[in-house]
Design an enzyme around this catalytic site. Sequence first.
Site, PDB file in Angstrom:
ATOM      1  N   ASN A 139       0.815  -1.210   0.000  1.00 46.40           N
ATOM      2  CA  ASN A 139       0.000   0.000   0.000  1.00 46.40           C
ATOM      3  C   ASN A 139       0.853   1.266   0.000  1.00 46.40           C
ATOM      4  O   ASN A 139       1.835   1.367   0.742  1.00 46.40           O
ATOM      5  CB  ASN A 139      -0.937   0.036   1.214  1.00 46.40           C
ATOM      6  CG  ASN A 139      -2.056   1.027   0.984  1.00 46.40           C
ATOM      7  OD1 ASN A 139      -2.964   0.767   0.199  1.00 46.40           O
ATOM      8  ND2 ASN A 139      -1.956   2.182   1.604  1.00 46.40           N
ATOM      9  N   TRP A 140       0.458   2.205  -0.857  1.00 44.54           N
ATOM     10  CA  TRP A 140       1.095   3.530  -0.875  1.00 44.54           C
ATOM     11  C   TRP A 140       0.038   4.546  -0.444  1.00 44.54           C
ATOM     12  O   TRP A 140      -1.061   4.588  -1.007  1.00 44.54           O
ATOM     13  CB  TRP A 140       1.594   3.900  -2.285  1.00 44.54           C
ATOM     14  CG  TRP A 140       2.793   3.117  -2.755  1.00 44.54           C
ATOM     15  CD1 TRP A 140       3.380   2.029  -2.150  1.00 44.54           C
ATOM     16  CD2 TRP A 140       3.561   3.376  -3.938  1.00 44.54           C
ATOM     17  NE1 TRP A 140       4.460   1.611  -2.889  1.00 44.54           N
ATOM     18  CE2 TRP A 140       4.605   2.414  -3.979  1.00 44.54           C
ATOM     19  CE3 TRP A 140       3.479   4.327  -4.959  1.00 44.54           C
ATOM     20  CZ2 TRP A 140       5.549   2.377  -5.011  1.00 44.54           C
ATOM     21  CZ3 TRP A 140       4.430   4.286  -5.984  1.00 44.54           C
ATOM     22  CH2 TRP A 140       5.444   3.324  -6.003  1.00 44.54           C
TER      23      TRP A 140
ATOM     24  N   ALA B 132       0.597   9.672   5.018  1.00 51.26           N
ATOM     25  CA  ALA B 132       0.256   9.789   6.440  1.00 51.26           C
ATOM     26  C   ALA B 132       1.365  10.592   7.118  1.00 51.26           C
ATOM     27  O   ALA B 132       2.545  10.302   6.945  1.00 51.26           O
ATOM     28  CB  ALA B 132       0.128   8.414   7.077  1.00 51.26           C
ATOM     29  N   ARG B 133       0.946  11.588   7.870  1.00 54.55           N
ATOM     30  CA  ARG B 133       1.936  12.513   8.437  1.00 54.55           C
ATOM     31  C   ARG B 133       2.831  11.861   9.491  1.00 54.55           C
ATOM     32  O   ARG B 133       2.439  10.890  10.139  1.00 54.55           O
ATOM     33  CB  ARG B 133       1.199  13.710   9.052  1.00 54.55           C
ATOM     34  CG  ARG B 133       0.471  13.377  10.354  1.00 54.55           C
ATOM     35  CD  ARG B 133      -0.530  14.428  10.749  1.00 54.55           C
ATOM     36  NE  ARG B 133      -0.929  14.234  12.142  1.00 54.55           N
ATOM     37  CZ  ARG B 133      -2.174  14.495  12.582  1.00 54.55           C
ATOM     38  NH1 ARG B 133      -3.091  14.962  11.769  1.00 54.55           N
ATOM     39  NH2 ARG B 133      -2.476  14.310  13.860  1.00 54.55           N
TER      40      ARG B 133
ATOM     41  N   LYS C 258     -15.182   3.390   2.543  1.00 55.28           N
ATOM     42  CA  LYS C 258     -14.021   4.173   2.966  1.00 55.28           C
ATOM     43  C   LYS C 258     -13.857   5.416   2.091  1.00 55.28           C
ATOM     44  O   LYS C 258     -13.474   6.489   2.558  1.00 55.28           O
ATOM     45  CB  LYS C 258     -12.779   3.294   2.894  1.00 55.28           C
ATOM     46  CG  LYS C 258     -11.487   3.975   3.286  1.00 55.28           C
ATOM     47  CD  LYS C 258     -10.359   2.977   3.303  1.00 55.28           C
ATOM     48  CE  LYS C 258      -9.003   3.628   3.282  1.00 55.28           C
ATOM     49  NZ  LYS C 258      -8.817   4.587   2.196  1.00 55.28           N
TER      50      LYS C 258
ATOM     51  N   GLU D  81      -4.387  20.645  10.768  1.00 56.21           N
ATOM     52  CA  GLU D  81      -4.933  19.607   9.903  1.00 56.21           C
ATOM     53  C   GLU D  81      -5.729  20.157   8.729  1.00 56.21           C
ATOM     54  O   GLU D  81      -5.905  21.367   8.577  1.00 56.21           O
ATOM     55  CB  GLU D  81      -5.827  18.657  10.732  1.00 56.21           C
ATOM     56  CG  GLU D  81      -5.027  17.792  11.684  1.00 56.21           C
ATOM     57  CD  GLU D  81      -5.887  17.025  12.668  1.00 56.21           C
ATOM     58  OE1 GLU D  81      -7.094  17.346  12.801  1.00 56.21           O
ATOM     59  OE2 GLU D  81      -5.345  16.113  13.320  1.00 56.21           O
TER      60      GLU D  81
HETATM   61  C1  LIG Z   1      -5.784  13.131   7.381  1.00 59.47           C
HETATM   62  C2  LIG Z   1      -4.357  13.434   7.136  1.00 59.47           C
HETATM   63  C3  LIG Z   1      -3.708  14.572   7.446  1.00 59.47           C
HETATM   64  C4  LIG Z   1      -4.199  15.752   8.254  1.00 59.47           C
HETATM   65  O1  LIG Z   1      -5.290  16.311   7.985  1.00 59.47           O
HETATM   66  O2  LIG Z   1      -3.454  16.110   9.198  1.00 59.47           O
HETATM   67  C5  LIG Z   1      -2.311  14.483   6.936  1.00 59.47           C
HETATM   68  C6  LIG Z   1      -1.794  15.780   6.344  1.00 59.47           C
HETATM   69  C7  LIG Z   1      -0.848  15.555   5.157  1.00 59.47           C
HETATM   70  C8  LIG Z   1       0.343  14.703   5.573  1.00 59.47           C
HETATM   71  C9  LIG Z   1      -0.386  16.942   4.757  1.00 59.47           C
HETATM   72  C10 LIG Z   1      -1.651  14.780   4.079  1.00 59.47           C
HETATM   73  C11 LIG Z   1      -1.661  15.029   2.682  1.00 59.47           C
HETATM   74  C12 LIG Z   1      -0.811  16.105   2.038  1.00 59.47           C
HETATM   75  C13 LIG Z   1      -2.486  14.265   1.814  1.00 59.47           C
HETATM   76  C14 LIG Z   1      -2.511  14.505   0.325  1.00 59.47           C
HETATM   77  C15 LIG Z   1      -3.304  13.229   2.331  1.00 59.47           C
HETATM   78  C16 LIG Z   1      -3.318  12.977   3.710  1.00 59.47           C
HETATM   79  C17 LIG Z   1      -2.456  13.704   4.591  1.00 59.47           C
HETATM   80  N1  LIG Z   1      -2.374  13.358   5.963  1.00 59.47           N
HETATM   81  C18 LIG Z   1      -3.382  12.465   6.536  1.00 59.47           C
HETATM   82  C19 LIG Z   1      -2.799  11.639   7.647  1.00 59.47           C
HETATM   83  O3  LIG Z   1      -1.869  12.051   8.329  1.00 59.47           O
HETATM   84  N2  LIG Z   1      -3.448  10.498   7.989  1.00 59.47           N
HETATM   85  C20 LIG Z   1      -4.366   9.896   7.165  1.00 59.47           C
HETATM   86  O4  LIG Z   1      -4.909   8.864   7.504  1.00 59.47           O
HETATM   87  N3  LIG Z   1      -4.629  10.418   5.911  1.00 59.47           N
HETATM   88  C21 LIG Z   1      -4.055  11.560   5.546  1.00 59.47           C
HETATM   89  N4  LIG Z   1      -4.172  11.973   4.245  1.00 59.47           N
HETATM   90  C22 LIG Z   1      -5.201  11.317   3.383  1.00 59.47           C
HETATM   91  C23 LIG Z   1      -4.788   9.941   2.861  1.00 59.47           C
HETATM   92  O5  LIG Z   1      -3.528   9.995   2.224  1.00 59.47           O
HETATM   93  C24 LIG Z   1      -5.833   9.469   1.880  1.00 59.47           C
HETATM   94  O6  LIG Z   1      -7.050   9.282   2.589  1.00 59.47           O
HETATM   95  C25 LIG Z   1      -5.457   8.183   1.143  1.00 59.47           C
HETATM   96  O7  LIG Z   1      -6.546   7.743   0.388  1.00 59.47           O
HETATM   97  C26 LIG Z   1      -5.041   7.061   2.093  1.00 59.47           C
HETATM   98  O8  LIG Z   1      -4.579   5.979   1.264  1.00 59.47           O
HETATM   99  P1  LIG Z   1      -5.265   4.522   1.398  1.00 59.47           P
HETATM  100  O9  LIG Z   1      -5.302   4.202   2.851  1.00 59.47           O
HETATM  101  O10 LIG Z   1      -6.626   4.677   0.791  1.00 59.47           O
HETATM  102  O11 LIG Z   1      -4.357   3.618   0.584  1.00 59.47           O
HETATM  103  K   LIG Z   2      -3.816   5.300  -1.566  1.00 54.58           K
HETATM  104 MN   LIG Z   3      -4.704   1.819  -0.582  1.00 56.49          MN
END
Ligand SMILES: CC1=C(C(=O)O)[C@@H]2CC(C)(C)c3c(C)c(C)cc4c3N2[C@@]12C(=O)NC(=O)N=C2N4C[C@H](O)[C@H](O)[C@H](O)COP(=O)(O)O
Ligand SMILES: [K+]
Ligand SMILES: [Mn+2]
Length: 500
Positions: free
Chosen positions: A168-169, A172-173, A393, A281
């Site tokens: 999985n890619w 997550a911060r 999801k 956030e």
């Molecule tokens: C919710 C998130 C963040 C926050 O709001 O603090 C934080 C901020 C940063 C790092 C900038 C950020 C950026 C710049 C982008 C573009 C997306 C995210 C985040 N961070 C969070 C995080 O820390 N934890 C989290 O669970 N999902 C995050 N997403 C969203 C996920 O990447 C997204 O939901 C994907 O679909 C997950 O992939 P799958 O599981 O489906 O494979």
């Molecule tokens: K993804």
């Molecule tokens: Mn995925």
Amino acid sequence: TSTPPPHLDFRAFVDALRSDDDLADINAEVDPNLEVAAVTRRAYELQSKAPLFHNIKGAHDGLFRILGASGGLSSDPQFPYRRLVRHVGLSPNASLGDFIDKMLSAKGKPGIPPVHVETGPCKENKLFGNDIDLTKLPAPLLNKADGGNYIQTMGINIVQHPTKAWVNWSIARAMVLDKTRMVGLIMKPQHIARIYAQWMESGKDMPFAIALGAPPIAVMASSMPLPEGVTESEYVGALCGEPLELVKCETNDLYVPARSEIVIEGTVSITERAKEGPFGEMHGYSFLDEELMEPIYNVAAITYRSGNAILPISVPGRATGPDETHTLIGTLASAEIRQLLQENGLPVLNVFTPYETQVIWAAVQVDRKKLWELETNAEEFCRKIGQLVFRRKCGMQIHRLLIVGDDIDPFNFKDVIWSYASRCRPGMDEYHFEDVAAYPLVPYMSHGPGAKLTGGKVVANCLLPHEYKQEQMWVTCDFENGYPEEIKERVLRRWSDFGL
Ligand SMILES: CC1=C(C(=O)O)[C@@H]2CC(C)(C)c3c(C)c(C)cc4c3N2[C@@]12C(=O)NC(=O)N=C2N4C[C@H](O)[C@H](O)[C@H](O)COP(=O)(O)O
Ligand SMILES: [K+]
Ligand SMILES: [Mn+2]
């Protein structure tokens, strides 16, 4: 080998922004303690060029430069989405609809697995053991309320299921904890959390890699809620029609994009946790009482490109000028929601999360002619959509769905809010869902009046009852719709003569 195109190579992407005159090369020294983030935040809000900081106070041994706002709106109002669509190889004038179409274009196609190459630019420099000191890197403090320096905000978190062939890619911060450790948010139902739970069951720490400055199209797939079990790198291969080139990590069996700027690798502890956050956030708040105990990332190696590696950062906040948590998370969740509704035979043309709603709402554009054929009504139609979206999801981050007609452009908030304000009768046109999983980061959930983890979701019907069965019984009163073509042509032709 010749440099790949911008969507496959971060440095080529940076060069493309420069050639678009959409990049500011900043050679003056800038402080990673708040100053870099403040410049980046203002760049989002003014829709300025993307800031590339070449001279970060405290940088050493080629670590690192910083690029801000890689996913912000472009500085050219004629091409607002150019910086975004450059991530996926579309032409500068491509629309958000084109972007969503592109990200869905590999649905139903077989994945193209990545190829493994011997080495690549990300292997040009390597740090192990005592050479690693995260506290000596100029990791930025992004907001005055943040609980640590968030070195990971735009990298790809790479983890593999312990027993299945699922890599999985996602994004997550993670923030610096000490010399060789980070701590990062691993939140259910995200795939990183599902895979982490499997490693906990296996009793072994979870190997990880974070690829920063990865191919831009891979960053898009990482931010997209693709179905469980889909290996994002294979989906990206299908999107590009060619395999991604990955190289093996030094300290585990994971593979990372060979041309990444910086790779941080190691294991995520299944037992040790530390305080994570507060963090500014995606909804524009940093709650001072955010007391999360999150898993510890133990760093075993850092590898990086020569020529002064670039760390991309995102500085989430208010979407007055949207940042990556709106332009990527919102748009890519919209894509998967559209896919879900169309796959279930609903006459949905497009879905989009308006920035003005901090991507908490999503407009669902319905083909009204096809709607008539369903011989349905608002209650039945809206409940069906809510049951689908709010129990998947891909819908987790959305708390209000607006069902709008095809006379409304979902990408134009003025259209969306006009139909919501004028056609959705309070008390009868909204269908509430209190038994579905909530998105706990939404302030009225995390710090609201009710339960934090369930409910607070609604489907708002923005179609009048007769739109479910016949042509609209009104003329829309704007220049576009209120006048016959020949009048409009005459007015446009004479407009400059009128001196208006
Ligand atoms: C919710 C998130 C963040 C926050 O709001 O603090 C934080 C901020 C940063 C790092 C900038 C950020 C950026 C710049 C982008 C573009 C997306 C995210 C985040 N961070 C969070 C995080 O820390 N934890 C989290 O669970 N999902 C995050 N997403 C969203 C996920 O990447 C997204 O939901 C994907 O679909 C997950 O992939 P799958 O599981 O489906 O494979
Ligand atoms: K993804
Ligand atoms: Mn995925």
